[in-house]
Design a protein around this motif. Structure first.
Motif, mmCIF file in Angstrom:
data_model
loop_
_atom_site.group_PDB
_atom_site.id
_atom_site.type_symbol
_atom_site.label_atom_id
_atom_site.label_comp_id
_atom_site.label_asym_id
_atom_site.label_seq_id
_atom_site.Cartn_x
_atom_site.Cartn_y
_atom_site.Cartn_z
ATOM 1 N N ASP A 205 0.821 -1.214 0.000
ATOM 2 C CA ASP A 205 0.000 0.000 0.000
ATOM 3 C C ASP A 205 0.853 1.261 0.000
ATOM 4 N N ASN A 206 1.942 1.276 0.758
ATOM 5 C CA ASN A 206 2.832 2.438 0.795
ATOM 6 C C ASN A 206 3.563 2.634 -0.536
ATOM 7 N N ALA A 207 4.039 1.549 -1.121
ATOM 8 C CA ALA A 207 4.720 1.646 -2.417
ATOM 9 C C ALA A 207 3.744 2.169 -3.472
ATOM 10 N N TRP A 208 2.526 1.658 -3.463
ATOM 11 C CA TRP A 208 1.506 2.093 -4.426
ATOM 12 C C TRP A 208 1.194 3.575 -4.246
ATOM 13 N N ALA A 209 1.003 3.995 -3.009
ATOM 14 C CA ALA A 209 0.693 5.403 -2.729
ATOM 15 C C ALA A 209 1.816 6.320 -3.217
ATOM 16 N N SER A 210 3.055 5.870 -3.095
ATOM 17 C CA SER A 210 4.190 6.708 -3.498
ATOM 18 C C SER A 210 4.286 6.883 -5.015
ATOM 19 N N LEU A 211 3.536 6.083 -5.774
ATOM 20 C CA LEU A 211 3.606 6.132 -7.235
ATOM 21 C C LEU A 211 2.383 6.765 -7.893
ATOM 22 N N GLN A 212 1.452 7.255 -7.100
ATOM 23 C CA GLN A 212 0.211 7.747 -7.690
ATOM 24 C C GLN A 212 0.383 8.990 -8.546
ATOM 25 N N HIS A 213 1.467 9.709 -8.387
ATOM 26 C CA HIS A 213 1.735 10.840 -9.270
ATOM 27 C C HIS A 213 1.965 10.381 -10.716
ATOM 28 N N LEU A 214 2.273 9.102 -10.905
ATOM 29 C CA LEU A 214 2.473 8.531 -12.240
ATOM 30 C C LEU A 214 1.200 7.907 -12.807
ATOM 31 N N ASN A 215 0.227 7.689 -11.952
ATOM 32 C CA ASN A 215 -0.969 6.938 -12.319
ATOM 33 C C ASN A 215 -2.082 7.902 -12.725
ATOM 34 N N GLY A 216 -1.869 8.616 -13.816
ATOM 35 C CA GLY A 216 -2.816 9.612 -14.291
ATOM 36 C C GLY A 216 -4.238 9.100 -14.328
ATOM 37 N N GLN A 217 -5.131 9.807 -13.665
ATOM 38 C CA GLN A 217 -6.560 9.507 -13.615
ATOM 39 C C GLN A 217 -6.839 8.097 -13.099
ATOM 40 N N GLY A 218 -5.924 7.554 -12.312
ATOM 41 C CA GLY A 218 -6.141 6.231 -11.728
ATOM 42 C C GLY A 218 -6.323 5.138 -12.760
ATOM 43 N N ARG A 219 -5.588 5.254 -13.873
ATOM 44 C CA ARG A 219 -5.746 4.298 -14.973
ATOM 45 C C ARG A 219 -5.397 2.864 -14.568
ATOM 46 N N MET A 220 -4.478 2.701 -13.629
ATOM 47 C CA MET A 220 -4.129 1.370 -13.138
ATOM 48 C C MET A 220 -4.725 1.235 -11.734
ATOM 49 N N GLN A 221 -5.451 0.160 -11.527
ATOM 50 C CA GLN A 221 -6.064 -0.111 -10.234
ATOM 51 C C GLN A 221 -5.274 -1.212 -9.519
ATOM 52 N N LEU A 222 -5.093 -1.043 -8.212
ATOM 53 C CA LEU A 222 -4.386 -2.049 -7.414
ATOM 54 C C LEU A 222 -5.375 -2.922 -6.675
ATOM 55 N N ARG A 223 -5.115 -4.219 -6.712
ATOM 56 C CA ARG A 223 -5.840 -5.180 -5.878
ATOM 57 C C ARG A 223 -4.809 -5.860 -4.986
ATOM 58 N N ASN A 224 -4.806 -5.465 -3.731
ATOM 59 C CA ASN A 224 -3.883 -6.047 -2.759
ATOM 60 C C ASN A 224 -4.576 -7.259 -2.151
ATOM 61 N N ARG A 225 -4.149 -8.451 -2.535
ATOM 62 C CA ARG A 225 -4.773 -9.709 -2.105
ATOM 63 C C ARG A 225 -3.831 -10.521 -1.206
ATOM 64 N N LEU A 226 -2.987 -9.838 -0.460
ATOM 65 C CA LEU A 226 -1.992 -10.555 0.341
ATOM 66 C C LEU A 226 -2.581 -11.268 1.546
ATOM 67 N N GLY A 227 -3.661 -10.794 2.070
ATOM 68 C CA GLY A 227 -4.255 -11.443 3.228
ATOM 69 C C GLY A 227 -3.549 -11.078 4.516
ATOM 70 N N ALA A 228 -3.911 -11.772 5.574
ATOM 71 C CA ALA A 228 -3.420 -11.429 6.913
ATOM 72 C C ALA A 228 -2.503 -12.501 7.488
ATOM 73 N N GLU A 229 -1.694 -13.108 6.654
ATOM 74 C CA GLU A 229 -0.774 -14.135 7.141
ATOM 75 C C GLU A 229 0.312 -13.507 8.005
ATOM 76 N N ALA A 230 1.013 -14.337 8.736
ATOM 77 C CA ALA A 230 2.097 -13.859 9.606
ATOM 78 C C ALA A 230 3.126 -13.109 8.774
ATOM 79 N N PRO A 231 3.617 -11.974 9.299
ATOM 80 C CA PRO A 231 4.597 -11.200 8.532
ATOM 81 C C PRO A 231 5.932 -11.937 8.436
ATOM 82 N N PRO A 232 6.494 -11.998 7.233
ATOM 83 C CA PRO A 232 7.803 -12.637 7.086
ATOM 84 C C PRO A 232 8.904 -11.731 7.628
ATOM 85 N N VAL A 233 10.037 -12.326 7.951
ATOM 86 C CA VAL A 233 11.198 -11.560 8.405
ATOM 87 C C VAL A 233 12.037 -11.258 7.172
ATOM 88 N N LEU A 234 12.083 -9.959 6.804
ATOM 89 C CA LEU A 234 12.736 -9.514 5.581
ATOM 90 C C LEU A 234 13.403 -8.173 5.801
#
Length: 161
Positions: A10-39
């Protein structure tokens, strides 16, 4: 550190919205609520921003879906896809510049102006996917691409190759 994948996407997507003129690309975040990985969160954000930017610039208008896999995540779009002959090269530095210079046509990162608004090609064209792949390799992860089942492209980031 444990990383909230949903928040990163969600943060990465929000940071790119200046490139997404008129919301032409829609995001579907389907990651779910699984345990967060260590990364490494910063490395993940670098990869996500580059892959999501690529979707905005080269698959718009359409849908970009991020989903969990058994060993990582996938970023899929329903855009025009990547020609089969180009799949082995899209992670090469400046690949799109070589295509543009030779009149080789459109591939991921090879449009002659952004689908998100047009304009001149920046000098660093063709680096995003190379940076994403290199960042993944540095973390011991794998980044690959394949055609989508119904068109478009699917980028798979595997955290445990």
């Amino acid at each position: 550190e444990p990383v909230d994948l949903n928040a990163c996407v969600d943060n990465a997507w929000a940071s790119l919205q200046h490139l997404n003129g008129q919301g032409r690309m829609q995001l579907r975040n389907r990651l779910g609520a699984e345990a967060p990985p260590v990364l490494d969160r910063q490395a993940l954000m670098t990869i996500l921003r580059n892959l999501l930017r690529n979707a905005i610039e080269h698959a718009s208008p359409g849908i970009c879906e991020v989903r969990r896999t058994r060993t990582g995540i996938e970023i899929a779009d329903d855009g025009p896809g990547i020609p089969e002959r180009d799949l082995g090269h899209i992670f090469d530095r400046h690949f799109s510049s070589r295509l543009a210079d030779t009149g080789g046509g459109r591939a991921a990162g090879a449009a002659s102006g952004s689908a998100a608004g047009g304009g001149d090609e920046p000098k660093n064209r063709g680096l995003g996917l190379a940076i994403a792949r290199q960042t993944a390799v540095q973390q011991g992860w794998a980044l690959s691409v394949r055609p989508g089942d119904t068109g478009g492209s699917v980028f798979a980031l595997d955290f445990t190759p």
